[in-house]
Design a protein around this motif. Sequence first.
Motif, PDB file in Angstrom:
ATOM      1  N   PHE A 237      49.406  30.192  39.866  1.00 52.07           N
ATOM      2  CA  PHE A 237      49.477  31.239  38.852  1.00 52.07           C
ATOM      3  C   PHE A 237      48.272  32.157  38.947  1.00 52.07           C
ATOM      4  N   ALA A 238      48.358  33.276  38.261  1.00 56.86           N
ATOM      5  CA  ALA A 238      47.256  34.232  38.199  1.00 56.86           C
ATOM      6  C   ALA A 238      47.123  34.724  36.771  1.00 56.86           C
ATOM      7  N   GLU A 239      45.921  35.163  36.421  1.00 59.42           N
ATOM      8  CA  GLU A 239      45.722  35.783  35.115  1.00 59.42           C
ATOM      9  C   GLU A 239      45.841  37.290  35.259  1.00 59.42           C
ATOM     10  N   LEU A 240      46.527  37.904  34.298  1.00 63.49           N
ATOM     11  CA  LEU A 240      46.707  39.352  34.278  1.00 63.49           C
ATOM     12  C   LEU A 240      45.865  39.972  33.160  1.00 63.49           C
TER      13      LEU A 240
ATOM     14  N   THR B 152      46.616  44.475  38.297  1.00 66.10           N
ATOM     15  CA  THR B 152      46.438  43.840  36.996  1.00 66.10           C
ATOM     16  C   THR B 152      45.830  42.448  37.103  1.00 66.10           C
ATOM     17  N   LEU B 153      45.658  41.927  38.326  1.00 72.29           N
ATOM     18  CA  LEU B 153      45.087  40.596  38.475  1.00 72.29           C
ATOM     19  C   LEU B 153      43.626  40.596  38.052  1.00 72.29           C
ATOM     20  N   THR B 154      43.249  39.574  37.319  1.00 76.62           N
ATOM     21  CA  THR B 154      41.851  39.425  36.921  1.00 76.62           C
ATOM     22  C   THR B 154      41.426  37.990  37.199  1.00 76.62           C
TER      23      THR B 154
ATOM     24  N   GLN C 244      50.692  34.891  34.869  1.00 80.58           N
ATOM     25  CA  GLN C 244      51.925  35.012  35.629  1.00 80.58           C
ATOM     26  C   GLN C 244      52.024  33.811  36.557  1.00 80.58           C
ATOM     27  N   GLU C 245      53.073  33.020  36.400  1.00 81.21           N
ATOM     28  CA  GLU C 245      53.310  31.880  37.278  1.00 81.21           C
ATOM     29  C   GLU C 245      54.128  32.354  38.480  1.00 81.21           C
ATOM     30  N   PHE C 246      53.803  31.818  39.664  1.00 79.99           N
ATOM     31  CA  PHE C 246      54.453  32.260  40.893  1.00 79.99           C
ATOM     32  C   PHE C 246      55.307  31.184  41.556  1.00 79.99           C
ATOM     33  N   CYS C 247      54.910  29.926  41.427  1.00 81.31           N
ATOM     34  CA  CYS C 247      55.615  28.878  42.149  1.00 81.31           C
ATOM     35  C   CYS C 247      55.252  27.521  41.542  1.00 81.31           C
ATOM     36  N   PRO C 248      56.235  26.654  41.291  1.00 79.53           N
ATOM     37  CA  PRO C 248      57.654  26.744  41.643  1.00 79.53           C
ATOM     38  C   PRO C 248      58.515  27.478  40.607  1.00 79.53           C
TER      39      PRO C 248
END
Length: 257
Positions: free
Chosen positions: A157-160, A215-217, A121-125
């Motif tokens: 970003f984060a991995e789900l 869900t963040l991993t 999941q990308e958060f910014c920009p």
Amino acid sequence: MSHPNHLYISLMPESLVASHLTPEEFGSYIATGTKKRARGQAIFFKLNDAYAATQITGDVARRMAERNPRRSLYLSIYRVLEHTPLEAIESVHLTADDGRVLSLKPAPYQTNPGPRFHLYQEFCPVTPRVVSAFEPREFAAHITDPAAPVSLPALVFAELKLDRLGDDPEATDVDNLPYPNLEHLRDCLRELRLKHGKPTKTVIRYLQQDVLFRTLTGGIYLAGVGGKFVYFPMPTQHQLETEFFPWWRSALSSFGA
């Protein structure tokens, strides 16, 4: 009485904010508001004090000195992340919709063989959700490569969690995954599996609602041009259930996608 000035980058939406509030106070302020009527998640970076001192000068410093200590001052709402040195970022803060804050510090990153496929999941920009055959550091380098047809100067970003789908798009017993339209997610993973020259595939183009923090991993990742990469690891499951239980309880009870 003077109050210390802090500098934050809020990611949803992207903005640079000067504030007298501590990270815990600031998270509560932007998640719940002063009137306690609106609620929503927040993710923000705290910039180190040395960098903040170079930005909060002149008229900005005067306005901050005159400001109510419960108020914050927006300094920019455009292309903030790409114009901020990554080394100035001190910590990232995940705020549940009730204002509880989980603070993460950077740590060395070690490549983990992990699953075959990843969900980011990308958060910014920008805010798409994508599947990829790249592990996090590879994905960061890929998305910030100026030689690529499409690239970004910086990305958070984060991995789900994908659970068994991370290795097999046909896996069963994955109904616990809280994502909408699991069959579409499977199709995206199948496409990655069949097209070896295609390392990423967009699942959702825009983040339409809050992300379930449960869900963040792994953690939060910050990428920049030239291979710059900062990793903010999530606490272990045991730590979440003990040391950070008030935040974790809020995260478990929140709604998202």
